[in-house]
Design a protein around this motif. Structure first.
Motif, PDB file in Angstrom:
ATOM      1  N   ILE A 199      11.210 -33.589  27.586  1.00 56.10           N
ATOM      2  CA  ILE A 199      12.329 -34.321  27.458  1.00 56.10           C
ATOM      3  C   ILE A 199      12.031 -34.453  25.616  1.00 56.10           C
ATOM      4  O   ILE A 199      12.836 -34.936  24.794  1.00 56.10           O
ATOM      5  CB  ILE A 199      12.162 -35.532  28.080  1.00 56.10           C
ATOM      6  CG1 ILE A 199      11.082 -36.344  27.866  1.00 56.10           C
ATOM      7  CG2 ILE A 199      12.755 -35.375  29.352  1.00 56.10           C
ATOM      8  CD1 ILE A 199      11.028 -37.571  28.832  1.00 56.10           C
ATOM      9  N   ALA A 200      10.787 -34.387  25.228  1.00 54.23           N
ATOM     10  CA  ALA A 200      10.394 -34.411  23.908  1.00 54.23           C
ATOM     11  C   ALA A 200      10.926 -33.635  23.202  1.00 54.23           C
ATOM     12  O   ALA A 200      11.478 -33.529  21.842  1.00 54.23           O
ATOM     13  CB  ALA A 200       8.783 -34.755  23.712  1.00 54.23           C
ATOM     14  N   ALA A 201      10.616 -32.436  23.602  1.00 56.84           N
ATOM     15  CA  ALA A 201      11.138 -31.275  22.860  1.00 56.84           C
ATOM     16  C   ALA A 201      12.653 -31.020  22.984  1.00 56.84           C
ATOM     17  O   ALA A 201      13.439 -30.722  21.874  1.00 56.84           O
ATOM     18  CB  ALA A 201      10.607 -29.744  23.638  1.00 56.84           C
ATOM     19  N   ALA A 202      13.635 -31.470  23.999  1.00 64.00           N
ATOM     20  CA  ALA A 202      14.952 -31.650  23.997  1.00 64.00           C
ATOM     21  C   ALA A 202      15.409 -32.621  23.124  1.00 64.00           C
ATOM     22  O   ALA A 202      16.557 -32.443  22.323  1.00 64.00           O
ATOM     23  CB  ALA A 202      15.511 -32.186  25.360  1.00 64.00           C
ATOM     24  N   LYS A 203      14.728 -33.728  22.776  1.00 59.39           N
ATOM     25  CA  LYS A 203      15.134 -34.601  21.923  1.00 59.39           C
ATOM     26  C   LYS A 203      15.053 -34.147  20.525  1.00 59.39           C
ATOM     27  O   LYS A 203      15.979 -34.150  19.570  1.00 59.39           O
ATOM     28  CB  LYS A 203      14.347 -35.935  22.055  1.00 59.39           C
ATOM     29  CG  LYS A 203      14.893 -36.992  21.167  1.00 59.39           C
ATOM     30  CD  LYS A 203      13.769 -37.716  20.380  1.00 59.39           C
ATOM     31  CE  LYS A 203      14.110 -38.575  19.457  1.00 59.39           C
ATOM     32  NZ  LYS A 203      13.266 -38.555  18.332  1.00 59.39           N
ATOM     33  N   ALA A 204      14.119 -33.400  20.315  1.00 61.01           N
ATOM     34  CA  ALA A 204      13.887 -32.641  18.784  1.00 61.01           C
ATOM     35  C   ALA A 204      14.936 -31.835  18.654  1.00 61.01           C
ATOM     36  O   ALA A 204      15.669 -31.756  17.496  1.00 61.01           O
ATOM     37  CB  ALA A 204      12.514 -32.205  18.752  1.00 61.01           C
ATOM     38  N   LEU A 205      15.249 -30.852  19.399  1.00 64.56           N
ATOM     39  CA  LEU A 205      16.509 -30.003  19.414  1.00 64.56           C
ATOM     40  C   LEU A 205      17.648 -30.737  19.052  1.00 64.56           C
ATOM     41  O   LEU A 205      18.884 -30.343  18.461  1.00 64.56           O
ATOM     42  CB  LEU A 205      16.491 -28.803  20.564  1.00 64.56           C
ATOM     43  CG  LEU A 205      15.152 -28.016  20.821  1.00 64.56           C
ATOM     44  CD1 LEU A 205      15.831 -26.978  21.800  1.00 64.56           C
ATOM     45  CD2 LEU A 205      14.420 -27.640  19.568  1.00 64.56           C
ATOM     46  N   HIS A 206      17.883 -31.627  20.216  1.00 61.22           N
ATOM     47  CA  HIS A 206      19.233 -32.294  20.172  1.00 61.22           C
ATOM     48  C   HIS A 206      19.366 -33.003  18.858  1.00 61.22           C
ATOM     49  O   HIS A 206      20.571 -33.010  18.234  1.00 61.22           O
ATOM     50  CB  HIS A 206      19.149 -33.284  21.155  1.00 61.22           C
ATOM     51  CG  HIS A 206      20.180 -34.284  21.304  1.00 61.22           C
ATOM     52  ND1 HIS A 206      21.567 -33.679  21.849  1.00 61.22           N
ATOM     53  CD2 HIS A 206      20.446 -35.714  21.365  1.00 61.22           C
ATOM     54  CE1 HIS A 206      22.439 -34.560  21.714  1.00 61.22           C
ATOM     55  NE2 HIS A 206      21.744 -35.803  21.792  1.00 61.22           N
ATOM     56  N   GLU A 207      18.758 -33.640  18.261  1.00 62.12           N
ATOM     57  CA  GLU A 207      18.777 -34.313  16.956  1.00 62.12           C
ATOM     58  C   GLU A 207      18.953 -33.387  15.698  1.00 62.12           C
ATOM     59  O   GLU A 207      19.285 -33.738  14.709  1.00 62.12           O
ATOM     60  CB  GLU A 207      17.494 -35.771  16.910  1.00 62.12           C
ATOM     61  CG  GLU A 207      16.385 -35.139  16.459  1.00 62.12           C
ATOM     62  CD  GLU A 207      15.259 -36.380  16.325  1.00 62.12           C
ATOM     63  OE1 GLU A 207      15.785 -37.506  16.937  1.00 62.12           O
ATOM     64  OE2 GLU A 207      14.321 -36.147  16.064  1.00 62.12           O
ATOM     65  N   ARG A 208      18.478 -32.186  15.982  1.00 62.14           N
ATOM     66  CA  ARG A 208      18.569 -31.123  14.765  1.00 62.14           C
ATOM     67  C   ARG A 208      19.894 -30.331  15.088  1.00 62.14           C
ATOM     68  O   ARG A 208      20.068 -29.529  14.241  1.00 62.14           O
ATOM     69  CB  ARG A 208      17.507 -30.385  14.681  1.00 62.14           C
ATOM     70  CG  ARG A 208      16.087 -30.835  14.414  1.00 62.14           C
ATOM     71  CD  ARG A 208      16.030 -32.226  13.376  1.00 62.14           C
ATOM     72  NE  ARG A 208      16.659 -31.359  11.942  1.00 62.14           N
ATOM     73  CZ  ARG A 208      16.228 -30.689  11.292  1.00 62.14           C
ATOM     74  NH1 ARG A 208      14.883 -30.116  11.428  1.00 62.14           N
ATOM     75  NH2 ARG A 208      16.881 -30.194  10.086  1.00 62.14           N
ATOM     76  N   GLY A 209      20.590 -30.471  16.155  1.00 58.42           N
ATOM     77  CA  GLY A 209      21.867 -30.013  16.415  1.00 58.42           C
ATOM     78  C   GLY A 209      21.824 -28.432  16.836  1.00 58.42           C
ATOM     79  O   GLY A 209      22.642 -27.612  16.700  1.00 58.42           O
TER      80      GLY A 209
END
Ligand SMILES: Cc1cc2nc3c(=O)[nH]c(=O)nc-3n(C[C@H](O)[C@H](O)[C@H](O)COP(=O)(O)OP(=O)(O)OC[C@H]3O[C@@H](n4cnc5c(N)ncnc54)[C@H](O)[C@@H]3O)c2cc1C
Ligand SMILES: NC(=O)c1ccc[n+]([C@@H]2O[C@H](COP(=O)([O-])OP(=O)(O)OC[C@H]3O[C@@H](n4cnc5c(N)ncnc54)[C@H](OP(=O)(O)O)[C@@H]3O)[C@@H](O)[C@H]2O)c1
Length: 449
Positions: free
Chosen positions: A9-19
């Motif tokens: 989930i931490a990695a998902a958030k990082a990808l998500h916020e960078r589009g």
């Protein structure tokens, strides 16, 4: 991305916020992985009483504090709720495909990954982030101990509570954190509890001088402070606050404080000192309803709990493609596969400290790479860096399958920040380029992921 535990989930958030477009596949019906007690995925090693042993403030993600009403060492229910709230807060819920197990992950000659799901569907991607956890596949003693045992045997992975130990003679094998918690719980109900280990351990308390131990002396310079100096401070504090484990009835550790994965327990040394737990050296032979130890002593035993650790496995990879024999998978700073482009790992490390903030930093690093803002060092420099890291790790830590990916929390974050700056400089020097061409969509045709 494979897995939506605390690393995924931490990695998902990082990808998500960078589009960065992605899909995250999670085998379970909810996020949180190991921290979901009785997880539907059958992979959680959490037991009924489990509390974290890295303190709240060292475990929380940098931009999502745990509620301040949480205790310093919350129960697994609080931790699982925290991960669930994180997913909600950052709008990740719809990005995670629950009850979707990845059965197979293959990289084609064009670099495109084909992901086979348990639904029978296959999807194609340009890059793969593996966050499948490494504390779910039990490692039983290898090779097995000689002889035969007629009582009950289980592994820490399957431990739920001390109910089955009532009035029985229990042997707990190992001296990691599973062994600590299980021996202590057993000691309150069992007729006798014995802990057998092949070496000693500096058993760390959760608190020292009224503060969570892992927060003492920590400041923004900690990561840059040489370990030798920090160790001197830690040893002095331990000597003052705890003393010598030999005086409680454990053997003298064959290693220095901090040179093994921390064994943490607020209660174990007390239970030992109360005579409610007895220590024995390694098992020599199983004798039906008794066990002989290496010092020649023999004990009548009804149940053995093997707290002998976990195997690092990737059931979705062909073992000839990627595997971690003896738990060893060399990676560049525990994230980048050195040979396979577009393959990243998150949370595949054992910190002296909590995993979550490190997984968060790893996710951000991967996102920066995929956006072309960070460039890897050249092949030779990358290899040399990996070798240096490995030499340093194997020189410091006790030789064991539990010390194949050991990192120091603060130093790891500090060195990752430096490496990210170096990678940004490389981009400026060599020019911007996206490292991984977008091929998956074209290869799959319209309508594919
Ligand atoms: C008893 C115990 C206590 C611990 N206590 C602490 C602690 O206090 N502090 C700490 O920092 N660490 C602790 N750890 C270490 C633990 O590994 C981390 O807390 C954390 O669970 C790591 O998260 P993860 O996401 O990497 O792995 P996991 O929590 O294991 O999550 C992996 C996820 O991937 C999913 N998955 C796996 N394979 C597939 C697949 N093929 N397809 C789809 N989904 C898949 C799983 O369903 C799961 O949700 C503890 C470990 C144990 C066993
Ligand atoms: N409360 C908590 O937060 C909590 C509770 C439990 C676990 N955890 C975490 O979960 C992870 C796994 O912990 P763990 O304790 O299950 O495993 P672990 O840390 O890998 O420890 C395994 C133990 O078993 C011993 N061992 C392995 N094979 C053996 C053999 N064949 N014969 C004798 N001894 C053997 C090891 O000894 P050697 O060192 O000699 O190899 C070690 O003492 C760790 O990250 C831990 O911190 C946390």
């Amino acid at each position: 991305m494979i897995g939506a535990g605390s690393s995924g989930i931490a990695a998902a958030k990082a990808l998500h916020e960078r589009g960065i477009p992605f899909a995250c596949f999670e085998a379970s019906d909810r996020v949180g992985g190991n921290w979901v007690f009785a997880n539907k995925n059958g992979m959680s090693s959490a037991y009924r009483s489990l509390h974290i042993n890295t303190s709240r403030e060292r475990m929380e993600y940098s931009d999502f504090p745990m509620p301040r009403w949480y205790p310093d060492f919350p129960h697994h229910t609080h931790i699982a709720a925290y991960f669930d709230d994180y997913v909600e807060h950052f709008g990740l819920r719809e990005r995670i495909e629950l009850e979707t197990r990845v059965e197979r992950a293959e990289r084609g000659p064009d670099g495109v990954w084909t992901i086979a799901l348990d639904s029978g569907e296959t999807r194609r991607f340009d890059a793969l982030v593996v966050a499948n956890g490494h504390h779910w596949d039990p490692r039983w003693p290898e090779p097995p101990f000689p002889g035969r045992f007629d009582g009950e045997q289980s592994h820490a992975h399957h431990y739920v509570d001390n109910e089955p130990f009532k009035g029985r003679r229990v042997l707990v094998v190992g001296i990691g954190n599973s062994a600590m918690d299980i021996a202590v719980e057993s000691s309150f109900v069992a007729a006798r509890t014995i802990l057998s280990s092949r070496r000693g351990a500096h058993v760390l308390p959760k608190y020292l001088f009224g503060r969570p131990l892992d927060q003492i002396g920590v400041n923004r310079f900690t990561g840059a402070t040489p370990w030798a100096l920090r160790k001197r401070f830690l040893k002095a504090a331990y000597r003052l606050g705890v003393g010598r484990v030999e005086d409680y009835g454990l053997p003298r550790p064959d290693h220095d404080l901090g040179d093994a994965h921390p064994t943490i327990s607020a209660d174990f040394l007390n239970r030992l000192a109360h005579g409610e737990i007895a220590w024995r050296p390694n098992v020599a032979e199983l004798l039906g309803d008794r066990v002989r130890f290496e010092d020649g002593s023999v004990e009548a035993i009804d149940a053995i709990v093997w707290c002998t650790g976990y195997k690092v496995t990737f059931p979705f990879f062909d073992p000839d493609f990627v595997a971690a024999p003896e738990n060893d998978l060399p990676l560049f700073r525990r994230v980048f596969h050195p040979e396979i482009e577009g393959l990243f790992f998150v949370g595949l490390l054992q910190p002296l400290g909590a995993i979550m903030p490190l997984a968060e930093a790893q996710g951000q690093w991967i996102a920066a790479y995929l956006r072309g803002e960070y460039a890897l060092p050249g092949r030779d420099a990358l290899r040399a860096d990996m070798e240096r890291e490995r030499r340093r790790m194997f020189a410091r830590y006790v030789a064991s399958k539990r010390h194949t990916m050991q990192v120091d929390f603060d130093s790891y974050l500090h060195e990752l920040r430096r490496e990210r700056r170096a990678g940004a400089r490389r981009v400026r020097e060599h020019g911007f380029r996206l490292p991984i061409p977008a091929r998956a969509r074209a290869a799959a045709g319209a309508g594919a992921a």
